[in-house]
Scaffold this motif. Structure first.
Motif, PDB file in Angstrom:
ATOM      1  N   PHE A 172      12.121   4.971  -0.027  1.00 49.18           N
ATOM      2  CA  PHE A 172      11.656   3.988   0.943  1.00 49.18           C
ATOM      3  C   PHE A 172      11.625   2.620   0.286  1.00 49.18           C
ATOM      4  O   PHE A 172      11.328   2.499  -0.908  1.00 49.18           O
ATOM      5  CB  PHE A 172      10.243   4.327   1.427  1.00 49.18           C
ATOM      6  N   ILE A 173      11.909   1.583   1.073  1.00 50.58           N
ATOM      7  CA  ILE A 173      11.707   0.208   0.623  1.00 50.58           C
ATOM      8  C   ILE A 173      10.565  -0.362   1.455  1.00 50.58           C
ATOM      9  O   ILE A 173      10.545  -0.228   2.681  1.00 50.58           O
ATOM     10  CB  ILE A 173      12.986  -0.661   0.737  1.00 50.58           C
ATOM     11  N   VAL A 174       9.594  -0.915   0.770  1.00 48.09           N
ATOM     12  CA  VAL A 174       8.451  -1.545   1.430  1.00 48.09           C
ATOM     13  C   VAL A 174       8.592  -3.051   1.258  1.00 48.09           C
ATOM     14  O   VAL A 174       8.753  -3.542   0.136  1.00 48.09           O
ATOM     15  CB  VAL A 174       7.115  -1.073   0.813  1.00 48.09           C
ATOM     16  N   THR A 175       8.580  -3.770   2.361  1.00 46.00           N
ATOM     17  CA  THR A 175       8.615  -5.233   2.338  1.00 46.00           C
ATOM     18  C   THR A 175       7.228  -5.710   2.734  1.00 46.00           C
ATOM     19  O   THR A 175       6.738  -5.392   3.824  1.00 46.00           O
ATOM     20  CB  THR A 175       9.665  -5.780   3.320  1.00 46.00           C
ATOM     21  N   ILE A 176       6.594  -6.437   1.818  1.00 46.96           N
ATOM     22  CA  ILE A 176       5.211  -6.882   2.012  1.00 46.96           C
ATOM     23  C   ILE A 176       5.179  -8.401   2.113  1.00 46.96           C
ATOM     24  O   ILE A 176       5.756  -9.090   1.277  1.00 46.96           O
ATOM     25  CB  ILE A 176       4.327  -6.445   0.821  1.00 46.96           C
ATOM     26  N   ASN A 177       4.514  -8.901   3.116  1.00 50.23           N
ATOM     27  CA  ASN A 177       4.168 -10.319   3.193  1.00 50.23           C
ATOM     28  C   ASN A 177       2.685 -10.410   2.884  1.00 50.23           C
ATOM     29  O   ASN A 177       1.894  -9.617   3.389  1.00 50.23           O
ATOM     30  CB  ASN A 177       4.465 -10.880   4.586  1.00 50.23           C
ATOM     31  N   PHE A 178       2.323 -11.378   2.044  1.00 50.05           N
ATOM     32  CA  PHE A 178       0.918 -11.469   1.654  1.00 50.05           C
ATOM     33  C   PHE A 178       0.419 -12.906   1.740  1.00 50.05           C
ATOM     34  O   PHE A 178       1.194 -13.857   1.794  1.00 50.05           O
ATOM     35  CB  PHE A 178       0.697 -10.897   0.251  1.00 50.05           C
ATOM     36  N   PHE A 179      -0.895 -13.053   1.781  1.00 50.14           N
ATOM     37  CA  PHE A 179      -1.538 -14.363   1.722  1.00 50.14           C
ATOM     38  C   PHE A 179      -2.522 -14.340   0.567  1.00 50.14           C
ATOM     39  O   PHE A 179      -2.846 -13.270   0.037  1.00 50.14           O
ATOM     40  CB  PHE A 179      -2.233 -14.710   3.052  1.00 50.14           C
ATOM     41  N   MET A 180      -2.961 -15.489   0.154  1.00 53.42           N
ATOM     42  CA  MET A 180      -3.877 -15.583  -0.982  1.00 53.42           C
ATOM     43  C   MET A 180      -5.109 -16.375  -0.589  1.00 53.42           C
ATOM     44  O   MET A 180      -5.040 -17.277   0.230  1.00 53.42           O
ATOM     45  CB  MET A 180      -3.180 -16.282  -2.154  1.00 53.42           C
ATOM     46  N   ASP A 181      -6.248 -15.984  -1.200  1.00 53.10           N
ATOM     47  CA  ASP A 181      -7.470 -16.772  -1.095  1.00 53.10           C
ATOM     48  C   ASP A 181      -8.100 -16.824  -2.484  1.00 53.10           C
ATOM     49  O   ASP A 181      -7.464 -16.435  -3.470  1.00 53.10           O
ATOM     50  CB  ASP A 181      -8.414 -16.197  -0.031  1.00 53.10           C
ATOM     51  N   ASP A 182      -9.339 -17.279  -2.584  1.00 50.71           N
ATOM     52  CA  ASP A 182      -9.982 -17.438  -3.894  1.00 50.71           C
ATOM     53  C   ASP A 182     -10.133 -16.106  -4.640  1.00 50.71           C
ATOM     54  O   ASP A 182     -10.090 -16.067  -5.865  1.00 50.71           O
ATOM     55  CB  ASP A 182     -11.365 -18.083  -3.730  1.00 50.71           C
ATOM     56  N   SER A 233       7.200  11.008   3.126  1.00 41.03           N
ATOM     57  CA  SER A 233       7.160  10.415   4.464  1.00 41.03           C
ATOM     58  C   SER A 233       6.629   8.980   4.406  1.00 41.03           C
ATOM     59  O   SER A 233       6.046   8.563   3.404  1.00 41.03           O
ATOM     60  CB  SER A 233       6.239  11.240   5.365  1.00 41.03           C
ATOM     61  N   LYS A 234       6.805   8.266   5.515  1.00 40.61           N
ATOM     62  CA  LYS A 234       6.229   6.923   5.633  1.00 40.61           C
ATOM     63  C   LYS A 234       4.706   6.980   5.557  1.00 40.61           C
ATOM     64  O   LYS A 234       4.080   6.080   5.005  1.00 40.61           O
ATOM     65  CB  LYS A 234       6.658   6.260   6.944  1.00 40.61           C
ATOM     66  N   ASP A 235       4.126   8.028   6.106  1.00 38.20           N
ATOM     67  CA  ASP A 235       2.658   8.170   6.049  1.00 38.20           C
ATOM     68  C   ASP A 235       2.177   8.271   4.607  1.00 38.20           C
ATOM     69  O   ASP A 235       1.156   7.680   4.244  1.00 38.20           O
ATOM     70  CB  ASP A 235       2.192   9.395   6.838  1.00 38.20           C
ATOM     71  N   GLU A 236       2.910   9.010   3.776  1.00 36.15           N
ATOM     72  CA  GLU A 236       2.537   9.121   2.374  1.00 36.15           C
ATOM     73  C   GLU A 236       2.666   7.762   1.679  1.00 36.15           C
ATOM     74  O   GLU A 236       1.795   7.375   0.889  1.00 36.15           O
ATOM     75  CB  GLU A 236       3.411  10.166   1.673  1.00 36.15           C
ATOM     76  N   VAL A 237       3.725   7.013   1.989  1.00 36.88           N
ATOM     77  CA  VAL A 237       3.882   5.665   1.426  1.00 36.88           C
ATOM     78  C   VAL A 237       2.693   4.801   1.831  1.00 36.88           C
ATOM     79  O   VAL A 237       2.102   4.108   1.004  1.00 36.88           O
ATOM     80  CB  VAL A 237       5.213   5.021   1.887  1.00 36.88           C
ATOM     81  N   ARG A 238       2.327   4.850   3.120  1.00 35.22           N
ATOM     82  CA  ARG A 238       1.185   4.076   3.628  1.00 35.22           C
ATOM     83  C   ARG A 238      -0.092   4.415   2.861  1.00 35.22           C
ATOM     84  O   ARG A 238      -0.876   3.522   2.544  1.00 35.22           O
ATOM     85  CB  ARG A 238       0.995   4.370   5.114  1.00 35.22           C
ATOM     86  N   GLU A 239      -0.302   5.686   2.552  1.00 37.86           N
ATOM     87  CA  GLU A 239      -1.493   6.095   1.807  1.00 37.86           C
ATOM     88  C   GLU A 239      -1.502   5.508   0.394  1.00 37.86           C
ATOM     89  O   GLU A 239      -2.540   5.076  -0.092  1.00 37.86           O
ATOM     90  CB  GLU A 239      -1.610   7.620   1.759  1.00 37.86           C
ATOM     91  N   PHE A 279      -4.524  -4.553  -0.749  1.00 37.81           N
ATOM     92  CA  PHE A 279      -4.074  -4.080   0.561  1.00 37.81           C
ATOM     93  C   PHE A 279      -4.500  -4.991   1.714  1.00 37.81           C
ATOM     94  O   PHE A 279      -3.725  -5.238   2.629  1.00 37.81           O
ATOM     95  CB  PHE A 279      -4.558  -2.647   0.805  1.00 37.81           C
ATOM     96  N   LYS A 280      -5.716  -5.497   1.673  1.00 33.88           N
ATOM     97  CA  LYS A 280      -6.225  -6.309   2.797  1.00 33.88           C
ATOM     98  C   LYS A 280      -5.468  -7.631   2.960  1.00 33.88           C
ATOM     99  O   LYS A 280      -5.581  -8.288   3.991  1.00 33.88           O
ATOM    100  CB  LYS A 280      -7.721  -6.566   2.653  1.00 33.88           C
ATOM    101  N   TYR A 281      -4.672  -8.009   1.963  1.00 35.87           N
ATOM    102  CA  TYR A 281      -3.905  -9.254   2.020  1.00 35.87           C
ATOM    103  C   TYR A 281      -2.491  -9.066   2.563  1.00 35.87           C
ATOM    104  O   TYR A 281      -1.726 -10.009   2.627  1.00 35.87           O
ATOM    105  CB  TYR A 281      -3.805  -9.877   0.612  1.00 35.87           C
ATOM    106  N   TRP A 282      -2.152  -7.848   2.933  1.00 37.11           N
ATOM    107  CA  TRP A 282      -0.772  -7.517   3.257  1.00 37.11           C
ATOM    108  C   TRP A 282      -0.524  -7.254   4.732  1.00 37.11           C
ATOM    109  O   TRP A 282      -1.355  -6.680   5.424  1.00 37.11           O
ATOM    110  CB  TRP A 282      -0.360  -6.239   2.537  1.00 37.11           C
ATOM    111  N   THR A 283       0.659  -7.632   5.176  1.00 39.42           N
ATOM    112  CA  THR A 283       1.324  -7.027   6.323  1.00 39.42           C
ATOM    113  C   THR A 283       2.618  -6.479   5.747  1.00 39.42           C
ATOM    114  O   THR A 283       3.188  -7.070   4.818  1.00 39.42           O
ATOM    115  CB  THR A 283       1.606  -8.037   7.452  1.00 39.42           C
ATOM    116  N   PHE A 284       3.075  -5.338   6.249  1.00 40.05           N
ATOM    117  CA  PHE A 284       4.222  -4.724   5.600  1.00 40.05           C
ATOM    118  C   PHE A 284       5.057  -3.901   6.567  1.00 40.05           C
ATOM    119  O   PHE A 284       4.596  -3.523   7.646  1.00 40.05           O
ATOM    120  CB  PHE A 284       3.778  -3.847   4.426  1.00 40.05           C
ATOM    121  N   GLU A 285       6.284  -3.664   6.149  1.00 38.64           N
ATOM    122  CA  GLU A 285       7.209  -2.769   6.837  1.00 38.64           C
ATOM    123  C   GLU A 285       7.681  -1.736   5.840  1.00 38.64           C
ATOM    124  O   GLU A 285       7.909  -2.054   4.667  1.00 38.64           O
ATOM    125  CB  GLU A 285       8.419  -3.534   7.369  1.00 38.64           C
TER     126      GLU A 285
END
Length: 101
Positions: free
Chosen positions: A9-19, A61-67, A75-81
């Motif tokens: 699987f390839i996971v593409t993550i977009n993230f944001f940053m805070d302090d 599976s994708k579910d295992e990747v998600r886990e 994790f809370k900084y991510w949106t991903f595919e």
């Protein structure tokens, strides 16, 4: 990890940053290194230019990747595919080039 049920699987993550983000990077890297050492992550790349990451993973599976992803301190900084791959090839999967002496 030569189980026939395992897929790439390839996971593409977009993230944001805070302090707090940078304080979570060291434990995140520890977790990533753990997954690399277990053979779950094949490659890991981060672009600070686009705030995007790519992780090549082996799982059933994708579910295992998600886990696996959920367990990251970031994790809370991510949106991903997550995309299952049909073909995955590269230099590390090739036989070494012959050296004629």
């Amino acid at each position: 990890m030569e189980d026939s049920n395992l897929k790439k699987f390839i996971v593409t993550i977009n993230f944001f940053m805070d302090d707090q983000f940078m304080t979570l990077v060291p434990p995140h890297r520890t977790y990533i290194n753990y997954l690399i050492n277990k053979g779950i992550i094949d490659s890991y790349a981060v672009s600070m230019e686009s705030y995007r990451s790519w992780i090549m993973m082996t799982a059933e599976s994708k579910d295992e990747v998600r886990e696996y992803l959920r367990k990251s301190p970031l994790f809370k900084y991510w949106t991903f595919e997550i995309d299952e791959l049909f073909v995955y090839d590269g230099q590390t999967y090739r036989l070494p080039a012959l050296q004629m002496n």
